[in-house]
Design a protein around this motif. Structure first.
Motif, short mmCIF file in Angstrom:
data_model
loop_
_atom_site.label_atom_id
_atom_site.label_comp_id
_atom_site.label_asym_id
_atom_site.label_seq_id
_atom_site.Cartn_x
_atom_site.Cartn_y
_atom_site.Cartn_z
N GLY A 71 39.52 29.71 35.81
CA GLY A 71 40.12 31.02 36.07
C GLY A 71 39.12 32.10 36.38
O GLY A 71 39.49 33.25 36.57
N ILE A 72 37.85 31.77 36.45
CA ILE A 72 36.81 32.74 36.79
C ILE A 72 36.23 32.32 38.13
O ILE A 72 35.94 31.16 38.36
CB ILE A 72 35.71 32.77 35.72
CG1 ILE A 72 36.34 33.08 34.36
CG2 ILE A 72 34.66 33.79 36.06
CD1 ILE A 72 35.40 32.88 33.20
N LYS A 73 36.08 33.25 39.02
CA LYS A 73 35.54 32.94 40.35
C LYS A 73 34.05 33.25 40.40
O LYS A 73 33.63 34.38 40.20
CB LYS A 73 36.27 33.74 41.44
CG LYS A 73 37.75 33.47 41.49
CD LYS A 73 38.02 32.04 41.87
CE LYS A 73 39.51 31.79 41.93
NZ LYS A 73 39.87 30.42 41.87
N TRP A 74 33.26 32.23 40.61
CA TRP A 74 31.84 32.39 40.81
C TRP A 74 31.54 32.22 42.29
O TRP A 74 32.27 31.53 43.01
CB TRP A 74 31.06 31.35 40.01
CG TRP A 74 31.05 31.61 38.54
CD1 TRP A 74 30.24 32.48 37.88
CD2 TRP A 74 31.87 31.00 37.55
NE1 TRP A 74 30.50 32.44 36.54
CE2 TRP A 74 31.51 31.55 36.30
CE3 TRP A 74 32.89 30.06 37.58
CZ2 TRP A 74 32.10 31.20 35.12
CZ3 TRP A 74 33.49 29.70 36.40
CH2 TRP A 74 33.10 30.27 35.18
N LYS A 75 30.46 32.81 42.73
CA LYS A 75 30.12 32.75 44.15
C LYS A 75 29.70 31.35 44.57
O LYS A 75 30.11 30.87 45.61
CB LYS A 75 29.00 33.74 44.47
CG LYS A 75 29.41 35.19 44.31
CD LYS A 75 28.25 36.10 44.57
CE LYS A 75 28.63 37.54 44.28
NZ LYS A 75 27.50 38.44 44.38
#
Length: 176
Positions: free
Chosen positions: A70-74
Motif C-alpha cells: 500500500g506504499i508507493k516507492w519510486k
C-alpha cells in the motif's frame, strides 16, 4: 594478584557478555511461511528448502519493491541490504548462517543440500531497509514454480516482529 588471576581465568574461559543486535530475519520469515503462508496458499508438490542462508539468497533473486503493502516507492534502488547483518552471515560460525529445520513438516517440505532441485523452490532475500527512511525492515520470500513466481513481502519492525505482509505473483512465459 587475585585480580590478575581472576582476569586471566575470565579471558581464558571465554566468559563474556554478547548480544546479537539483529534478529535472524530469514528464520523468522521461514517460520512464518511454514506456519501460515503454506497453509493459506498450498502447493501441489513439496517445497524444496535449503539449510544454508547462502543457498537461500542466490544472486538472481533480487529484492523487489513491496508495492503491494500500500506504499508507493519510486524504485528498488530506494532499498539497501542491512550491510552489517549480511557481513556477519558470511561467517560459518555465525548464528545466522544456517536455518533451523526442526519440526519441519516432511509432507510439505523437502530439504535439499544445494541450491538446486526441481520445483517448487523457496528462496529468501537478505533483509533490506529504506535508504534515509524509517526503521522498517523488509524481506522477500520467493516461491518459484516452473511457470509461476510467487513473492511474499514481509515487513518487520525494529524488534523483528512481522507487522505486515502481502503476496504478488507473476507468470513466466517462455518463447522458443
Amino acid at each position: 594478584m587475585k585480580k590478575i588471576i581472576l582476569l586471566t581465568f575470565l579471558l581464558n574461559c571465554g566468559i563474556g557478555i554478547s548480544q546479537t543486535e539483529f534478529p535472524f530475519y530469514e528464520q523468522i520469515a521461514f517460520d512464518f511461511y511454514k506456519s501460515t503462508l503454506i497453509d493459506s496458499f498450498p502447493t501441489k508438490k513439496k517445497v524444496k528448502v535449503y539449510p544454508y542462508v547462502l543457498d537461500f539468497q542466490p544472486d538472481y533473486f533480487v529484492f523487489n519493491n513491496p508495492s503491494c503493502l500500500g506504499i508507493k516507492w519510486k524504485s528498488n534502488e530506494q532499498f539497501e541490504p542491512l550491510k552489517d547483518y549480511v557481513k556477519t552471515q558470511m561467517n560459518i560460525d555465525s548464528d545466522r548462517f544456517e536455518l533451523d529445520f526442526s519440526n519441519l513438516n516432511k509432507k510439505k517440505f523437502k530439504v535439499k543440500k544445494r541450491g538446486k532441485g526441481n520445483y517448487p523452490r523457496l528462496n529468501i532475500t537478505a533483509p533490506h531497509k529504506e535508504i534515509d527512511g524509517t526503521e522498517r525492515i523488509f524481506v522477500n520470500i520467493h516461491e518459484t514454480h516452473e511457470y509461476l513466481w510467487i513473492t511474499y513481502h514481509l515487513e518487520f519492525n525494529e524488534k523483528g516482529e512481522i507487522i505486515n505482509w502481502c503476496r504478488n505473483y507473476a507468470e513466466v512465459i517462455r518463447t522458443y
